[in-house]
Design a protein around this motif. Structure first.
Motif, PDB file in Angstrom:
ATOM      1  N   GLU A 185      37.101  41.257  31.651  1.00 32.42           N
ATOM      2  CA  GLU A 185      38.257  40.520  32.194  1.00 32.42           C
ATOM      3  C   GLU A 185      38.669  41.161  33.518  1.00 32.42           C
ATOM      4  N   TYR A 186      38.531  40.394  34.609  1.00 29.40           N
ATOM      5  CA  TYR A 186      38.871  40.901  35.938  1.00 29.40           C
ATOM      6  C   TYR A 186      39.631  39.848  36.738  1.00 29.40           C
ATOM      7  N   PHE A 187      40.528  40.318  37.563  1.00 32.38           N
ATOM      8  CA  PHE A 187      41.220  39.452  38.529  1.00 32.38           C
ATOM      9  C   PHE A 187      40.211  38.881  39.522  1.00 32.38           C
ATOM     10  N   SER A 188      39.342  39.750  40.065  1.00 34.62           N
ATOM     11  CA  SER A 188      38.340  39.324  41.047  1.00 34.62           C
ATOM     12  C   SER A 188      36.942  39.698  40.583  1.00 34.62           C
ATOM     13  N   ILE A 189      36.072  38.706  40.524  1.00 34.05           N
ATOM     14  CA  ILE A 189      34.638  38.946  40.382  1.00 34.05           C
ATOM     15  C   ILE A 189      33.990  38.162  41.516  1.00 34.05           C
ATOM     16  N   MET A 190      33.556  38.870  42.531  1.00 32.82           N
ATOM     17  CA  MET A 190      33.096  38.230  43.751  1.00 32.82           C
ATOM     18  C   MET A 190      31.594  37.946  43.710  1.00 32.82           C
ATOM     19  N   ASP A 191      31.198  36.897  44.404  1.00 32.72           N
ATOM     20  CA  ASP A 191      29.793  36.516  44.500  1.00 32.72           C
ATOM     21  C   ASP A 191      29.157  37.293  45.655  1.00 32.72           C
ATOM     22  N   ASP A 192      28.986  38.595  45.440  1.00 31.07           N
ATOM     23  CA  ASP A 192      28.395  39.460  46.460  1.00 31.07           C
ATOM     24  C   ASP A 192      27.432  40.416  45.776  1.00 31.07           C
ATOM     25  N   GLU A 193      27.043  41.490  46.441  1.00 29.04           N
ATOM     26  CA  GLU A 193      25.997  42.357  45.893  1.00 29.04           C
ATOM     27  C   GLU A 193      26.388  42.970  44.547  1.00 29.04           C
ATOM     28  N   ILE A 194      27.556  43.615  44.462  1.00 36.46           N
ATOM     29  CA  ILE A 194      27.944  44.259  43.207  1.00 36.46           C
ATOM     30  C   ILE A 194      28.300  43.214  42.148  1.00 36.46           C
TER      31      ILE A 194
ATOM     32  N   GLY B 179      36.155  51.473  26.492  1.00 39.75           N
ATOM     33  CA  GLY B 179      37.021  50.572  27.230  1.00 39.75           C
ATOM     34  C   GLY B 179      37.252  51.067  28.646  1.00 39.75           C
ATOM     35  N   TYR B 180      37.348  50.121  29.573  1.00 45.13           N
ATOM     36  CA  TYR B 180      37.679  50.441  30.961  1.00 45.13           C
ATOM     37  C   TYR B 180      38.967  49.706  31.331  1.00 45.13           C
ATOM     38  N   ILE B 181      39.859  50.402  32.046  1.00 46.05           N
ATOM     39  CA  ILE B 181      41.100  49.784  32.513  1.00 46.05           C
ATOM     40  C   ILE B 181      41.541  50.494  33.781  1.00 46.05           C
ATOM     41  N   GLY B 182      42.101  49.730  34.727  1.00 45.02           N
ATOM     42  CA  GLY B 182      42.567  50.362  35.955  1.00 45.02           C
ATOM     43  C   GLY B 182      42.741  49.386  37.088  1.00 45.02           C
ATOM     44  N   GLY B 183      42.410  49.820  38.313  1.00 46.45           N
ATOM     45  CA  GLY B 183      42.706  49.042  39.502  1.00 46.45           C
ATOM     46  C   GLY B 183      41.520  48.396  40.181  1.00 46.45           C
ATOM     47  N   PHE B 184      40.300  48.846  39.894  1.00 48.94           N
ATOM     48  CA  PHE B 184      39.116  48.296  40.554  1.00 48.94           C
ATOM     49  C   PHE B 184      38.812  46.875  40.087  1.00 48.94           C
ATOM     50  N   ASN B 185      38.617  45.961  41.033  1.00 48.43           N
ATOM     51  CA  ASN B 185      38.024  44.660  40.770  1.00 48.43           C
ATOM     52  C   ASN B 185      36.523  44.759  41.007  1.00 48.43           C
ATOM     53  N   VAL B 186      35.822  43.627  40.844  1.00 53.60           N
ATOM     54  CA  VAL B 186      34.382  43.587  41.079  1.00 53.60           C
ATOM     55  C   VAL B 186      34.124  42.930  42.431  1.00 53.60           C
ATOM     56  N   GLY B 187      33.701  43.713  43.398  1.00 54.71           N
ATOM     57  CA  GLY B 187      33.420  43.204  44.740  1.00 54.71           C
ATOM     58  C   GLY B 187      32.958  44.329  45.642  1.00 54.71           C
ATOM     59  N   ASP B 188      32.196  43.986  46.673  1.00 53.58           N
ATOM     60  CA  ASP B 188      31.646  45.012  47.560  1.00 53.58           C
ATOM     61  C   ASP B 188      32.720  45.834  48.263  1.00 53.58           C
ATOM     62  N   GLN B 189      33.866  45.220  48.542  1.00 54.20           N
ATOM     63  CA  GLN B 189      34.906  45.984  49.244  1.00 54.20           C
ATOM     64  C   GLN B 189      35.427  47.135  48.382  1.00 54.20           C
ATOM     65  N   TYR B 190      35.310  46.984  47.049  1.00 50.80           N
ATOM     66  CA  TYR B 190      35.778  48.042  46.151  1.00 50.80           C
ATOM     67  C   TYR B 190      34.800  49.211  46.082  1.00 50.80           C
ATOM     68  N   LEU B 191      33.638  49.024  46.714  1.00 48.12           N
ATOM     69  CA  LEU B 191      32.680  50.116  46.856  1.00 48.12           C
ATOM     70  C   LEU B 191      32.816  50.797  48.215  1.00 48.12           C
ATOM     71  N   GLY B 192      33.779  50.337  49.013  1.00 47.41           N
ATOM     72  CA  GLY B 192      33.967  50.906  50.345  1.00 47.41           C
ATOM     73  C   GLY B 192      33.069  50.284  51.389  1.00 47.41           C
ATOM     74  N   ASN B 193      32.574  49.057  51.121  1.00 50.08           N
ATOM     75  CA  ASN B 193      31.640  48.415  52.036  1.00 50.08           C
ATOM     76  C   ASN B 193      32.296  47.405  52.967  1.00 50.08           C
ATOM     77  N   SER B 194      33.610  47.426  53.050  1.00 47.54           N
ATOM     78  CA  SER B 194      34.323  46.497  53.915  1.00 47.54           C
ATOM     79  C   SER B 194      34.625  47.148  55.266  1.00 47.54           C
ATOM     80  N   LYS B 195      34.249  46.470  56.350  1.00 46.40           N
ATOM     81  CA  LYS B 195      34.543  46.996  57.695  1.00 46.40           C
ATOM     82  C   LYS B 195      36.051  47.048  57.936  1.00 46.40           C
ATOM     83  N   LYS B 196      36.768  46.093  57.364  1.00 47.32           N
ATOM     84  CA  LYS B 196      38.217  46.023  57.559  1.00 47.32           C
ATOM     85  C   LYS B 196      38.931  47.195  56.902  1.00 47.32           C
ATOM     86  N   PHE B 197      38.572  47.495  55.634  1.00 43.31           N
ATOM     87  CA  PHE B 197      39.313  48.494  54.863  1.00 43.31           C
ATOM     88  C   PHE B 197      38.657  49.864  54.830  1.00 43.31           C
ATOM     89  N   GLY B 198      37.360  49.927  55.023  1.00 44.63           N
ATOM     90  CA  GLY B 198      36.685  51.211  54.941  1.00 44.63           C
ATOM     91  C   GLY B 198      36.630  51.699  53.501  1.00 44.63           C
TER      92      GLY B 198
END
Length: 484
Positions: free
Chosen positions: A150-159, A235-254
């Motif tokens: 169960e995730y807020f964001s599951i993005m259609d990207d690499e991860i 069980g896993y719980i916390g703040g990470f969603n599923v998306g490349d930006q959460y791996l630090g791969n976003s140019k905007k956020f670093g």
């Protein structure tokens, strides 16, 4: 047309709009801040304001979304009643060094959320996306019976595709795979991403989509929870969603700085219960049939006592917010907070200011950059309000800070999906782990101190030097803060 007639027509429209705005806003019970915010929007923007209200302004507290039989069938009600009685007689141990105030907090969660207190949990902390997803993928690959996601964001990207690929592999091997995602958080583009998983027998549902279609005007209520349960043991719980930006791969956020927990022990029962309540409310056909395979009895000898607490717009109790406030009220030395959005309501702001005025160290850490402009400007406004009463504020400079963490006196801690903002308190469906463990709390405290090495101090002098335009943006954003 005579100018007098035009003025009269405009006056009538203004009056009717104001009356309509008042009737609309007061039709449902709201706090005073939200009332004023909506009145400002409806009166200043007559047509657009009502359209926005129709989609984002209506409430859910009278709607019975979740089937309470889910918890009854799991025996949660019985456990809760038991624990309430044991608390009355003082024979429910919470942790080695727990205060009476923390026991009151445990009791509050039992009463407001039926949040069972579990003991001897083993908890691992992840602050880096690559490490968290590597661990998650490894655990999912070993699943023997089921994987509930169960995730807020599951993005259609690499991860996102990598996670789905693992789920496909396990579904093909006969493992029960269920996925809940939020349409808003996932940008509504997940049908193709999950197509093969569904063909292989996996079940995928957008959270309450059958109830929250655009025409139902409920798109403002978002499933912000981030949970995975594997075989009822992990069980896993916390703040990470599923998306490349959460791996630090976003140019905007670093670099993406977040906090997530891997839990083994009886607390996984509570995560599983929460997931199945969400699933049975979301799934269109039938409900989950429970078995011991979903709720094994893990022999884990950890050290952490915890409660999994959830909240959402289906209730007006604001359970997680009350938990935060109770934590703050118990503080005697320090309150450390990390949150990307700091938009407290008046009660939360006052309890933090009171702690600072009483000489307790109140240290807030927020990002140094925005991901939502209005939200960030409101965050800066309220950070100043905390500074004005003796609190400390730091901005995290090594990328984007998305962690939702609070540690009090190095004894009690909370990590989960809920930000310290009105949206998380009232509009989002959230889930947090509240932990009573000195050793774990001090680990989180150490993480906070390490983050300070990559942070700058925000001071009242900083605000004194900012432009008038910047000040005005913060004040305007604050007016809309109850509905951001």
């Amino acid at each position: 047309m005579d100018i007098t007639i035009i003025v009269e027509i405009i006056s009538i429209i203004v009056i009717l709009n104001a009356v309509g705005a008042i009737i609309t806003v007061f039709h449902e019970k709201r706090d005073i801040a939200a009332i004023w915010a909506w009145l400002v929007l409806l009166i200043v923007f007559p047509v657009i304001g009502f359209m926005i209200f129709a989609i984002f302004g209506r409430k859910l507290t009278n709607k019975k979304i979740f089937n309470v039989k889910t918890q009854i069938r799991l025996g949660i009600d019985t456990i809760v009643s038991n624990q309430k009685e044991r608390l009355k007689h003082g024979d429910l141990p919470v942790a080695n060094e727990i205060t009476n105030n923390a026991k009151e907090m445990v009791n509050m969660f039992l009463r407001t959320d039926k949040a069972v207190l579990t003991h001897k949990n083993d908890v691992q902390i992840y602050t880096d996306g690559k490490q968290k997803f590597a661990a998650l993928i490894n655990d999912m690959q070993k699943a023997q019976h089921h994987i509930n996601v169960e995730y807020f964001s599951i993005m259609d990207d690499e991860i996102g595709n990598k996670i789905v690929s693992v789920l496909e592999e396990r579904a093909a091997a006969g493992i029960h795979v269920r996925v809940i995602y939020d349409q808003f958080g996932s940008h509504g583009k997940n049908k193709k991403l999950f197509q093969r998983l569904v063909e292989l027998g996996g079940q995928v549902e957008p959270f309450l989509a059958n109830r929250f279609q655009i025409l139902t005007f409920r798109v403002n209520f978002r499933d912000h929870r981030k949970m995975v349960i594997i075989d009822g043991n992990i069980g896993y719980i916390g703040g990470f969603n599923v998306g490349d930006q959460y791996l630090g791969n976003s140019k905007k956020f670093g670099y993406w700085r977040d906090t997530h927990l891997k839990i083994q022990g009886d607390a996984v029962l509570a995560l599983q219960s929460r997931f199945f309540m969400d699933w049975n409310a979301t799934h269109k056909i039938g409900t989950v049939e429970f078995s011991k395979d979903y709720f094994p009895n893990p022999n884990i000898q950890g050290t952490t006592a915890m409660q999994i607490v959830s909240s959402g717009p289906d209730s007006d109790l604001e359970q997680i917010k009350r938990g935060y406030m109770q934590m703050i009220a118990t503080a005697r030395k320090s309150i450390l907070i990390q949150t990307p959005y700091f938009i407290p309501d008046s009660g939360m702001l006052e309890v933090l200011q009171n702690a600072a005025l009483a000489g307790i160290k109140v240290h807030l850490m927020i990002p140094s950059m925005p991901d939502h402009p209005f939200v960030y400007q409101a965050t800066k406004y309220y950070a100043k309000e905390l500074l004005a009463r003796g609190g400390k504020v730091s901005t995290y400079d090594n990328g984007f800070l998305h962690a939702k963490m609070m540690v009090v006196d190095g004894k009690i801690a909370s990590v989960g999906s809920a930000n310290l903002d009105i949206r998380s308190f009232k509009l989002n469906f959230e889930a947090n782990a509240f932990m009573y463990d000195k050793e774990l709390a001090q680990k989180l405290e150490h993480i906070f101190k390490e983050d300070l090495k990559h942070s700058s101090s925000l001071t009242l002098m900083t605000y004194a030097k900012q432009s008038l335009w910047q000040t005005m943006k913060q004040k305007f954003s604050r007016l809309l803060s109850p509905i951001l």
